[in-house]
Design an enzyme around this catalytic site. Sequence first.
Site, PDB file in Angstrom:
ATOM      1  N   ILE A   1       8.299  -1.022   3.180  1.00  0.00           N
ATOM      2  CA  ILE A   1       7.038  -1.465   2.593  1.00  0.00           C
ATOM      3  C   ILE A   1       6.153  -1.997   3.717  1.00  0.00           C
ATOM      4  O   ILE A   1       6.567  -2.860   4.491  1.00  0.00           O
ATOM      5  CB  ILE A   1       7.267  -2.567   1.542  1.00  0.00           C
ATOM      6  CG1 ILE A   1       8.174  -2.057   0.409  1.00  0.00           C
ATOM      7  CG2 ILE A   1       5.927  -3.047   0.984  1.00  0.00           C
ATOM      8  CD1 ILE A   1       7.603  -0.888  -0.378  1.00  0.00           C
ATOM      9  N   LYS A   2       4.939  -1.470   3.794  1.00  0.00           N
ATOM     10  CA  LYS A   2       4.002  -1.904   4.838  1.00  0.00           C
ATOM     11  C   LYS A   2       3.186  -3.096   4.350  1.00  0.00           C
ATOM     12  O   LYS A   2       2.562  -3.052   3.291  1.00  0.00           O
ATOM     13  CB  LYS A   2       3.051  -0.764   5.216  1.00  0.00           C
ATOM     14  CG  LYS A   2       3.698   0.334   6.026  1.00  0.00           C
ATOM     15  CD  LYS A   2       2.720   1.439   6.380  1.00  0.00           C
ATOM     16  CE  LYS A   2       1.889   1.083   7.591  1.00  0.00           C
ATOM     17  NZ  LYS A   2       1.066   2.246   8.035  1.00  0.00           N
ATOM     18  N   ILE A   3       3.199  -4.145   5.155  1.00  0.00           N
ATOM     19  CA  ILE A   3       2.452  -5.369   4.858  1.00  0.00           C
ATOM     20  C   ILE A   3       1.611  -5.703   6.082  1.00  0.00           C
ATOM     21  O   ILE A   3       2.134  -5.775   7.199  1.00  0.00           O
ATOM     22  CB  ILE A   3       3.403  -6.531   4.530  1.00  0.00           C
ATOM     23  CG1 ILE A   3       4.239  -6.208   3.287  1.00  0.00           C
ATOM     24  CG2 ILE A   3       2.623  -7.830   4.332  1.00  0.00           C
ATOM     25  CD1 ILE A   3       5.284  -7.259   2.961  1.00  0.00           C
TER      26      ILE A   3
END
Length: 369
Positions: free
Chosen positions: A140-142
């Site tokens: 998951i890209k944050i």
Amino acid sequence: MSNNALKALSESGVSVWLDDISRERLRTGNLAKLMSTHHVVGVTSNPTIFDKALAEGDAYDEQVHDLALRGVSLDEAVRLLTAYDIRWAADTLRPVHEDTERKDGRVSLEVDPRLAGDTERTIAEAKALWWLVDRPNLMIKIPATAEGLPAITQVLGQGISVNVTLIFSLERYRQVMDAYLEGMELARSNGHDLSRIQSVASFFVSRVDAEVDKRLKAIGTEEATALLGRAAIANARLAFQAHEEVFDSKEWHALAAHGARPQRPLWASTGVKDPAYEDTRYVTELVARDTVNTMPQATLDATADHGRITGNTVLGTYDQAHADFAALESVGVNLVDVFAHLERDGVTKFVSSWESLLEALSAKLESST
């Protein structure tokens, strides 16, 4: 086209990831082909990539039609469309994931960039996307905003692998590494198997040269123009130095004893924006073991065609990188301001792409019923 350079890059310890995804690429088998011919072992995505993918061809039409018939909300339709592609890519890369003992074979999906300033909603969205895609090789890209940092810690603490994106400054990068260590400690206390959690820190490269070069040209002195094209590579090399320091600390070794793996630096934004520069420079000048280079198709092809991999090009460069930074400051480039501007601009661009994606999808949903 010879792929000796990409083979040499991989053998130097750099994981080659593709910075692109589309359903057309997946259904034609192009991703699988790149895995065998171009040593691709991972995929990254972002709102701009999905906006472009939806606008081209008819690959999404059937699913869009079904979503329209079901009356799915626009935000949920975007989640379902992108999750479908990410799940497909993750399944394609699953053999790599298993062969590398979960190190590579990763696919990244970004949270809604409009949440970049909201910690709690970022956490909730990250958990929802992890559940929706339901693949162990997902990341998951944050974004590495001030509000994103505590979200990174909490999401890692849930046992979710994270790609931290939009990192520009060394100060922010150190905060990202701190957030990673805190997240892994939280994951350990929550009973998660640390060996199954992976993270990369996406350090943006070409955008730094684009912004700094613009300022150097505005200054216009001979001393300033002599520094064109020096900032981005120096910045990335100093980031790797910081990485070495943090992941040789007592705190890190304590986590490693419980199975944790280092958060790898990922060189992002590696497509050259100035045609005056060699089109493979952000690949060949940033070769270091246990890093990732995520390349758009054009950079991947250029590296395969004429890239020259000469071994590690990062170790032994730190003194020069520090000197380049000092020289930039001495001619009047405010690097703190540069990095703050790039972070704000990066979030703004991703939000704009996301809104463009929503607008395009809205039109497709309306026209398909």
